[in-house]
Design a protein around this motif. Structure first.
Motif, short mmCIF file in Angstrom:
data_model
loop_
_atom_site.label_atom_id
_atom_site.label_comp_id
_atom_site.label_asym_id
_atom_site.label_seq_id
_atom_site.Cartn_x
_atom_site.Cartn_y
_atom_site.Cartn_z
N GLN A 1 5.26 18.51 10.75
CA GLN A 1 5.10 17.28 11.51
C GLN A 1 4.25 16.27 10.75
N VAL A 2 3.20 16.75 10.10
CA VAL A 2 2.33 15.87 9.31
C VAL A 2 3.10 15.22 8.17
N VAL A 3 3.87 16.02 7.44
CA VAL A 3 4.64 15.49 6.32
C VAL A 3 5.65 14.45 6.82
N GLU A 4 6.30 14.75 7.95
CA GLU A 4 7.27 13.82 8.51
C GLU A 4 6.59 12.52 8.95
N ASP A 5 5.43 12.65 9.60
CA ASP A 5 4.68 11.46 10.04
C ASP A 5 4.28 10.60 8.85
N LEU A 6 3.82 11.24 7.77
CA LEU A 6 3.38 10.49 6.59
C LEU A 6 4.56 9.81 5.91
N GLU A 7 5.67 10.52 5.83
CA GLU A 7 6.85 9.93 5.20
C GLU A 7 7.32 8.70 5.98
N GLN A 8 7.44 8.85 7.29
CA GLN A 8 7.92 7.74 8.12
C GLN A 8 6.88 6.63 8.19
N GLY A 9 5.61 7.00 8.26
CA GLY A 9 4.56 6.01 8.38
C GLY A 9 4.39 5.14 7.16
N LEU A 10 4.68 5.69 5.97
CA LEU A 10 4.49 4.95 4.73
C LEU A 10 5.79 4.41 4.14
N ALA A 11 6.92 4.78 4.73
CA ALA A 11 8.22 4.33 4.21
C ALA A 11 8.30 2.81 4.24
N GLY A 12 8.68 2.24 3.11
CA GLY A 12 8.88 0.80 3.04
C GLY A 12 7.61 -0.01 2.87
N SER A 13 6.46 0.66 2.83
CA SER A 13 5.20 -0.07 2.67
C SER A 13 4.72 0.06 1.23
N ARG A 14 4.06 -0.97 0.75
CA ARG A 14 3.51 -0.95 -0.60
C ARG A 14 2.12 -0.37 -0.53
N GLN A 15 1.96 0.83 -1.06
CA GLN A 15 0.67 1.52 -0.93
C GLN A 15 -0.37 0.99 -1.91
N ILE A 16 0.08 0.37 -2.99
CA ILE A 16 -0.83 -0.23 -3.95
C ILE A 16 -0.33 -1.64 -4.24
N SER A 17 -1.21 -2.63 -4.15
CA SER A 17 -0.78 -4.00 -4.44
C SER A 17 -1.91 -4.77 -5.12
N TYR A 18 -1.52 -5.80 -5.83
CA TYR A 18 -2.44 -6.61 -6.62
C TYR A 18 -2.41 -8.05 -6.13
N GLY A 19 -3.53 -8.76 -6.32
CA GLY A 19 -3.59 -10.16 -5.93
C GLY A 19 -4.40 -10.97 -6.92
N GLY A 20 -4.18 -12.28 -6.91
CA GLY A 20 -4.96 -13.18 -7.75
C GLY A 20 -4.80 -12.92 -9.23
N LEU A 21 -5.91 -12.90 -9.96
CA LEU A 21 -5.90 -12.73 -11.41
C LEU A 21 -5.28 -11.40 -11.82
N PHE A 22 -5.53 -10.33 -11.06
CA PHE A 22 -4.96 -9.03 -11.39
C PHE A 22 -3.43 -9.07 -11.36
N LYS A 23 -2.88 -9.77 -10.38
CA LYS A 23 -1.43 -9.88 -10.26
C LYS A 23 -0.86 -10.69 -11.42
N GLU A 24 -1.55 -11.76 -11.79
CA GLU A 24 -1.10 -12.59 -12.92
C GLU A 24 -1.10 -11.79 -14.22
N ILE A 25 -2.15 -11.00 -14.43
CA ILE A 25 -2.25 -10.21 -15.66
C ILE A 25 -1.15 -9.15 -15.73
N ARG A 26 -0.85 -8.52 -14.60
CA ARG A 26 0.24 -7.54 -14.59
C ARG A 26 1.55 -8.18 -15.01
N LYS A 27 1.78 -9.41 -14.58
CA LYS A 27 3.00 -10.13 -14.98
C LYS A 27 2.97 -10.45 -16.47
N GLN A 28 1.80 -10.89 -16.95
CA GLN A 28 1.65 -11.22 -18.37
C GLN A 28 1.90 -10.00 -19.26
N LEU A 29 1.41 -8.85 -18.80
CA LEU A 29 1.56 -7.61 -19.57
C LEU A 29 2.91 -6.93 -19.31
N GLN A 30 3.68 -7.52 -18.39
CA GLN A 30 5.01 -7.00 -18.04
C GLN A 30 4.94 -5.54 -17.61
#
Length: 225
Positions: free
Chosen positions: A158-187
């Motif tokens: 049940q826990v595994v199923e809850d975690l799979e459904q609960g996190l499906a489609g969500s971005r668990q790690i994301s960047y913003g501002g300068l960090f996001k720009e640098i990731r694009k620059q570094l491709q």
């Protein structure tokens, strides 16, 4: 690590903060809704005037822990990169109580949530890159299989199923501002692995749990790529 290194090269006087944002526990049925709500709220939080004026960039990771009563504690760990003026005076500095009120506003909560914020300090033992190393270590969070796995196979499934459904489609790690720009620059590619499919009853529960954990850990290893 590349993102942090490059950000610090571009803004040598920048400082790191580690911010943890929480909300009340969620049931398995409500987990997905609550995780998405937090994702929307964090974007809103950093658009508010006071946080925005000193924020250079950030990276955030979603973590979910399992309570003994079967509910889930969803929270976010955020590494902030701020201008040195953040620490200048009360017009710039945001203390823990103020972060809590801002998060309450962004989440539209009728209670004051628990929030923790601390400055990341250099570890002199790590040499010239001590601040970067300290920032990286501060934000390392892992979920171990022993935290999920019990002797109750039905509960574990049940826990595994809850975690799979609960996190499906969500971005668990994301960047913003300068960090996001640098990731694009570094491709650099986004790392956002999907959780496993738990429909196959023939798969052993411990293998399923370990695969979930491995994918979470894989994402966190790429936290600072």
């Amino acid at each position: 690590m590349q993102v942090l290194d490059e950000a610090h090269k571009q803004r040598k006087t920048g400082r790191f903060l580690f911010l943890t944002l929480t909300a009340e526990n969620a049931s398995g049925e409500n987990l997905k809704q609550e995780v998405r709500k937090m994702g929307r709220a964090i974007s809103k939080l950093f658009q508010y005037k006071k946080p925005a004026k000193n924020l250079l960039g950030y990276v955030r990771s979603t973590e979910i822990t399992i309570n003994k009563n079967g509910t889930y504690h969803q929270h976010m760990h955020v590494l902030l990169f701020v201008k040195p003026t953040y620490f200048k005076d009360s017009a710039n500095y945001i203390n823990q109580a103020e972060w809590s009120k801002l998060w309450q506003r962004a989440m539209k909560l009728d209670y004051q949530p628990i929030v923790n914020v601390e400055a990341v300090r250099s570890n002199k033992a790590k040499g010239k890159n001590s601040l970067i190393a300290s920032a990286q270590e501060t934000a390392k969070y892992q979920v171990k299989s022993k935290d999920i796995l019990t002797n109750d196979q039905e509960r574990d499934l049940q826990v595994v199923e809850d975690l799979e459904q609960g996190l499906a489609g969500s971005r668990q790690i994301s960047y913003g501002g300068l960090f996001k720009e640098i990731r694009k620059q570094l491709q650099l590619e986004d790392v956002d692995a999907h959780l496993i499919n738990v429909d196959d009853d023939k798969v052993k529960i411990d293998e399923m749990v370990r695969e979930v954990v491995a994918k979470w850990d894989y994402q966190r290893k790429n936290y600072f790529v």
